[in-house]
Each structure stands twice: as C-alpha cells, then as structure tokens.
Write an enzyme that holds these catalytic residues in place. Structure first.
Site, PDB file in Angstrom:
ATOM      1  N   SER A   1     -16.211 -11.378  25.442  1.00  0.00           N
ATOM      2  CA  SER A   1     -15.956  -9.977  25.783  1.00  0.00           C
ATOM      3  C   SER A   1     -14.458  -9.737  25.621  1.00  0.00           C
ATOM      4  O   SER A   1     -13.693 -10.686  25.421  1.00  0.00           O
ATOM      5  CB  SER A   1     -16.404  -9.672  27.221  1.00  0.00           C
ATOM      6  OG  SER A   1     -15.607 -10.386  28.157  1.00  0.00           O
TER       7      SER A   1
ATOM      8  N   LEU B   1     -16.199  -8.584  33.565  1.00  0.00           N
ATOM      9  CA  LEU B   1     -15.824  -7.297  32.969  1.00  0.00           C
ATOM     10  C   LEU B   1     -15.582  -7.395  31.464  1.00  0.00           C
ATOM     11  O   LEU B   1     -15.120  -8.414  30.964  1.00  0.00           O
ATOM     12  CB  LEU B   1     -14.551  -6.758  33.634  1.00  0.00           C
ATOM     13  CG  LEU B   1     -14.661  -6.375  35.100  1.00  0.00           C
ATOM     14  CD1 LEU B   1     -13.325  -5.824  35.590  1.00  0.00           C
ATOM     15  CD2 LEU B   1     -15.769  -5.360  35.341  1.00  0.00           C
TER      16      LEU B   1
ATOM     17  N   HIS C   1     -16.676 -16.606  27.092  1.00  0.00           N
ATOM     18  CA  HIS C   1     -17.295 -16.973  28.367  1.00  0.00           C
ATOM     19  C   HIS C   1     -18.025 -18.304  28.295  1.00  0.00           C
ATOM     20  O   HIS C   1     -17.947 -19.113  29.213  1.00  0.00           O
ATOM     21  CB  HIS C   1     -18.295 -15.900  28.806  1.00  0.00           C
ATOM     22  CG  HIS C   1     -17.667 -14.594  29.155  1.00  0.00           C
ATOM     23  ND1 HIS C   1     -17.217 -14.299  30.414  1.00  0.00           N
ATOM     24  CD2 HIS C   1     -17.399 -13.498  28.392  1.00  0.00           C
ATOM     25  CE1 HIS C   1     -16.718 -13.076  30.432  1.00  0.00           C
ATOM     26  NE2 HIS C   1     -16.814 -12.574  29.208  1.00  0.00           N
TER      27      HIS C   1
ATOM     28  N   LEU D   1     -19.964 -21.338  25.487  1.00  0.00           N
ATOM     29  CA  LEU D   1     -20.487 -21.967  24.269  1.00  0.00           C
ATOM     30  C   LEU D   1     -21.508 -22.983  24.751  1.00  0.00           C
ATOM     31  O   LEU D   1     -21.180 -23.840  25.579  1.00  0.00           O
ATOM     32  CB  LEU D   1     -19.366 -22.674  23.496  1.00  0.00           C
ATOM     33  CG  LEU D   1     -19.788 -23.753  22.479  1.00  0.00           C
ATOM     34  CD1 LEU D   1     -20.613 -23.170  21.354  1.00  0.00           C
ATOM     35  CD2 LEU D   1     -18.562 -24.464  21.925  1.00  0.00           C
TER      36      LEU D   1
ATOM     37  N   TYR E   1     -11.673 -28.627  22.428  1.00  0.00           N
ATOM     38  CA  TYR E   1     -11.127 -27.340  22.006  1.00  0.00           C
ATOM     39  C   TYR E   1      -9.797 -27.489  21.276  1.00  0.00           C
ATOM     40  O   TYR E   1      -9.497 -26.700  20.367  1.00  0.00           O
ATOM     41  CB  TYR E   1     -11.010 -26.396  23.204  1.00  0.00           C
ATOM     42  CG  TYR E   1     -12.361 -25.906  23.676  1.00  0.00           C
ATOM     43  CD1 TYR E   1     -13.128 -25.060  22.880  1.00  0.00           C
ATOM     44  CD2 TYR E   1     -12.884 -26.298  24.904  1.00  0.00           C
ATOM     45  CE1 TYR E   1     -14.379 -24.616  23.287  1.00  0.00           C
ATOM     46  CE2 TYR E   1     -14.136 -25.853  25.331  1.00  0.00           C
ATOM     47  CZ  TYR E   1     -14.874 -25.015  24.516  1.00  0.00           C
ATOM     48  OH  TYR E   1     -16.116 -24.581  24.918  1.00  0.00           O
TER      49      TYR E   1
END
Length: 199
Positions: free
Chosen positions: A89, A103, A114, A116, A160
């Site tokens: 988002s 939000l 948010h 994976l 990551y």
C-alpha cells in the site's frame, strides 16, 4: 510472461467442428483482486502463524487493501492456483508507524510492502526471491513510486539485502513481543519501462 509487458492476446475463433481446449497458463503473474482474498489469507496464516504466531494482515485487512490498492499487489499463479503473493500500500512518511499497518495513503510515494508469502508446498524453490524481483521491477513502471519499505525480523534481513534492500535501523513498530528491522529499496528508472503492467 513479464508483468511489465502483459497485454491481452486475442486468439482467432475456432472453426466449426474444431474442439478448443481450455487450459490455464502454466505460470502467470498478475495483480490480486478481492476475490483472491481467502486464498491469500490461507497462505499467509499458514506461513506466519508457525514462525511468529502473528499474521501481518487479517482477512478484513487483506480485503481492504485488495479493494483500495490492488495495483500494489502481485500474485504468482501456477495452473490457476495461487502459490505466492505480495501485498503493498502507499505510505507518506519517512518511517513506518503503527498506522502504516492498516492505512493506504493515496498521495504517498512510498510503497509499504506488508507481506510476501509462499504456499508451503512451493517453498525452498526460490519463488519468494523471483516474485519480489518481479514486484520491484513492476514498481519502476509506476511514476509516483519513489521507494519501497518493509519491516522484517532479524533472520530475514540477509534475504532482503540480496534483493537490494538496505537496513534503515530498528522499526518503531512492534507486534506483541516481536520487534522488526526497517528496510528500504530505492525505486529508479521509471522512464524506460513500459506503462502497461498487466494489472
């Protein structure tokens, strides 16, 4: 098929007497829809409850994000079955806060990733890395996106980092006893990527 160049392909109508075979594509990447919410949540719940005891998103939150910003999601389907996904988002501040968990800020230039998650039968095959790489390439086609951020537990930081994320330090967000590291990926090169995303 590339997410960045997926366009509808029109096939000629079969001639009378010729049987058309209805087959699903072996592998497809596309943005998720609210209709995918239950499949998404089942994979997420199984993946995260075992590891941390907490889901990043509850079912109503999955439905919400897939309704208001589906273009910031990406699913990997094998023969029509969801095997891995990402949900994001927009966020409009430098650091993530508790508000960022629920939000979507339409004027934001930061994509908050948010979650994976990969279905249990498809893990340890590199699918998470491939999907994230495709997702980051897709974000380059969105001219309003400047960066992507996420928060993860310590043990996921090397995963990551291999994908190009940089450690920003401890996250302000905590969930129960869990603490997180915030990571950032600079999204560049919007101009040379096609506008069509297939989403």
């Amino acid at each position: 098929m590339s997410v960045l160049s997926a366009l509808p392909v029109f096939k000629p109508i079969a001639s009378p007497g010729h049987q058309r075979r209805h087959t699903l594509p072996a592998s497809e990447f596309r943005c998720l829809t609210p209709e995918d919410a239950i499949s998404v949540f089942e994979i997420e719940r199984e993946a995260f409850i075992l590891v941390s005891g907490e889901c990043p998103l509850h079912l109503d939150e999955v439905r919400h994000f897939l309704s208001v910003c589906a273009e910031l999601s990406l699913g990997w389907f094998e023969e029509g079955r969801l095997v891995a996904f990402i949900i994001g988002s927009l966020w409009d501040q430098e650091k993530l806060s508790m508000e960022a968990l629920t939000l979507h800020k339409p004027q934001g230039t930061t994509v908050h990733i948010h979650v994976l998650a990969v279905h249990r039968t498809f893990r340890q095959q590199g699918k998470g890395s491939i999907l994230m790489w495709r997702y980051l390439q897709y974000l380059r086609s969105l001219p309003y996106v400047r960066r992507a951020v996420l928060m993860c537990e310590d043990f996921l930081v090397p995963f990551y980092q291999k994908l190009g994320f940089k450690v920003q330090g401890p996250s302000e967000v905590t969930v129960g006893p869990l603490t997180f590291i915030e990571m950032q990926y600079a999204v560049r090169g919007h101009a040379f990527v096609r506008r069509y995303s297939g989403c």
